[in-house]
Design an enzyme around this catalytic site. Structure first.
Site, short mmCIF file in Angstrom:
data_model
loop_
_atom_site.label_atom_id
_atom_site.label_comp_id
_atom_site.label_asym_id
_atom_site.label_seq_id
_atom_site.Cartn_x
_atom_site.Cartn_y
_atom_site.Cartn_z
N GLU A 188 0.82 -1.20 0.00
CA GLU A 188 0.00 0.00 0.00
C GLU A 188 0.86 1.26 0.00
OE1 GLU A 188 -2.22 -3.06 2.62
OE2 GLU A 188 -0.17 -2.61 1.99
N CYS B 83 -2.78 -3.83 7.11
CA CYS B 83 -2.46 -3.97 8.53
C CYS B 83 -2.92 -2.73 9.30
CB CYS B 83 -0.96 -4.19 8.72
SG CYS B 83 0.08 -2.81 8.18
N ALA C 69 8.08 -38.20 -6.91
CA ALA C 69 8.18 -38.52 -8.34
C ALA C 69 7.76 -39.96 -8.51
CB ALA C 69 9.59 -38.30 -8.85
N TRP D 217 16.27 -42.90 -13.47
CA TRP D 217 15.41 -41.81 -13.02
C TRP D 217 13.99 -42.09 -13.48
CZ3 TRP D 217 17.24 -38.41 -9.63
CH2 TRP D 217 18.60 -38.17 -9.59
N ARG E 34 12.44 -26.61 -4.54
CA ARG E 34 13.23 -26.64 -3.30
C ARG E 34 13.61 -25.24 -2.83
NH1 ARG E 34 17.68 -31.47 -4.41
NH2 ARG E 34 16.26 -33.25 -4.07
N GLY F 183 10.53 -41.33 1.73
CA GLY F 183 9.93 -42.57 1.27
C GLY F 183 8.52 -42.73 1.82
#
Length: 336
Positions: free
Chosen positions: A56, A77, A156, A172, A186, A269
């Site tokens: 703002e 705020c 994945a 992969w 990440r 895992g």
């Protein structure tokens, strides 16, 4: 020219707010747009860096705002923090109307900014594109409501949900383009959390290789069996939290938030993934899916089974992005 509606300007605020991504945490991302009585943009601004001027302030500096409308994706705020209250500036500028995307999720201040503006005679419209505004600042909303970090699982898998073959072969599953997106993902989190099984099986570095700062690495290692020469312990200047005395997910995340960690990306895992989901501590899932089928193998969640389909963990698809030949599902997890 057709008059642009409130949704249009709040979306403009959201796009502006995104420019502060990675620089304003633990504050929320906020954008603001000032519009005249003809429905034209006069000025705009966004929160650029933590501790510095709010959206703002950047929008309203050096402009005449008397009688105009201010759009902002989050409630202004009304309290002193690192900067003065934005509500005071809005009132001082003589703004006639304020349109707000979402209320401040902090239970101590939620609605107080709106109340102060209305008491000053300013027309206030709130909760415009509320879901989109909350999604933008999902980390901040989780922090304020629970005093715990926002937690997401990244996994994945093959099309049938497998993270590895029965022999542990997994490199992969996804393509290079998908793995590059993981690097970007990440860098957007304060910390990466994994378990001892993942470290022992894959020996990952859990770093960011695209030039951005790597997040804090957290390893849950109940039996203290992760070798000290594992890549996660590399002395690269990034803090490593090695947890042997693990009590509960709830206590863990409360302590991490007290230490200033607002967001955690879980790369683990099935054991840790399942434990966190069963504890209802996971807010989001980023699932990278490769166009492959294994049949057998290891799933990204195991160890618990739902008997009644109506009791399953509910998901809301938020976004589907292609990283050819793979896709990424961005999914909100619901527990009610």
């Amino acid at each position: 020219m057709a008059e642009k509606n409130d949704d249009f300007w709040i979306r403009k605020c959201i796009e502006l707010a995104k420019k502060g991504k990675g620089d304003v945490s633990p504050n929320p991302m906020v954008g603001a747009v000032l519009v005249n009585t003809q429905g034209e943009e006069v000025s705009c601004g966004y929160h650029e860096k933590y501790g510095e001027a709010h959206a703002e302030v950047n929008c309203l500096k050096n402009v005449s705002a008397e009688g105009l409308t201010l759009y902002v994706n989050l409630e202004p705020c009304s309290h002193f923090g690192k900067t003065p209250p934005c509500t005071d500036l809005i009132i001082e500028k003589g703004i006639k109307k304020v349109v707000i995307g979402a209320k401040d999720p902090n239970p101590e201040v939620c609605g107080s900014g709106i109340k102060k503006l209305r008491e000053a005679g300013i027309e206030v419209i709130s909760e415009v594109l509320e879901n989109e505004c909350e999604a933008l600042n999902k980390v901040f909303f989780k922090n304020m409501k629970t005093q715990k970090p926002f937690v997401a699982i990244k996994t994945a898998t093959t099309l049938d949900g497998k993270i590895a073959t029965s022999t542990g072969s997994s490199k992969w599953i996804t393509s290079e383009s998908a793995r590059e997106e993981v690097q970007k993902l990440r860098s957007e989190f304060d910390a990466i959390l994994t378990g001892s099984g993942t470290v022992l099986a894959d020996n990952p570095s859990l770093t960011v290789r695209n030039g951005n700062k790597s997040p804090i690495r957290i390893i849950i290692d109940r039996e203290n069996k992760v070798p000290k020469n594992s890549k996660v312990f590399n002395d690269d200047g990034v803090k490593v939290i090695h947890i042997v005395d693990f009590k509960s997910p709830d206590e863990l995340f409360k302590e991490l938030y007290k230490d200033g960690i607002t967001s955690v990306l879980v790369e683990a895992g099935s054991g840790l993934n399942s434990a966190l989901i069963r504890a209802k501590e996971v807010d989001w899932l980023y699932q990278f899916i490769a166009p492959k089928i294994l049949g057998g193998g290891k799933s990204f969640v195991e160890g618990f089974e739902i008997e009644d389909i109506n009791d399953c963990v509910k998901l809301e698809f938020q976004e589907i992005v292609q990283f050819s030949p793979d896709v990424m599902l961005s999914v909100k997890i619901r527990y009610n």
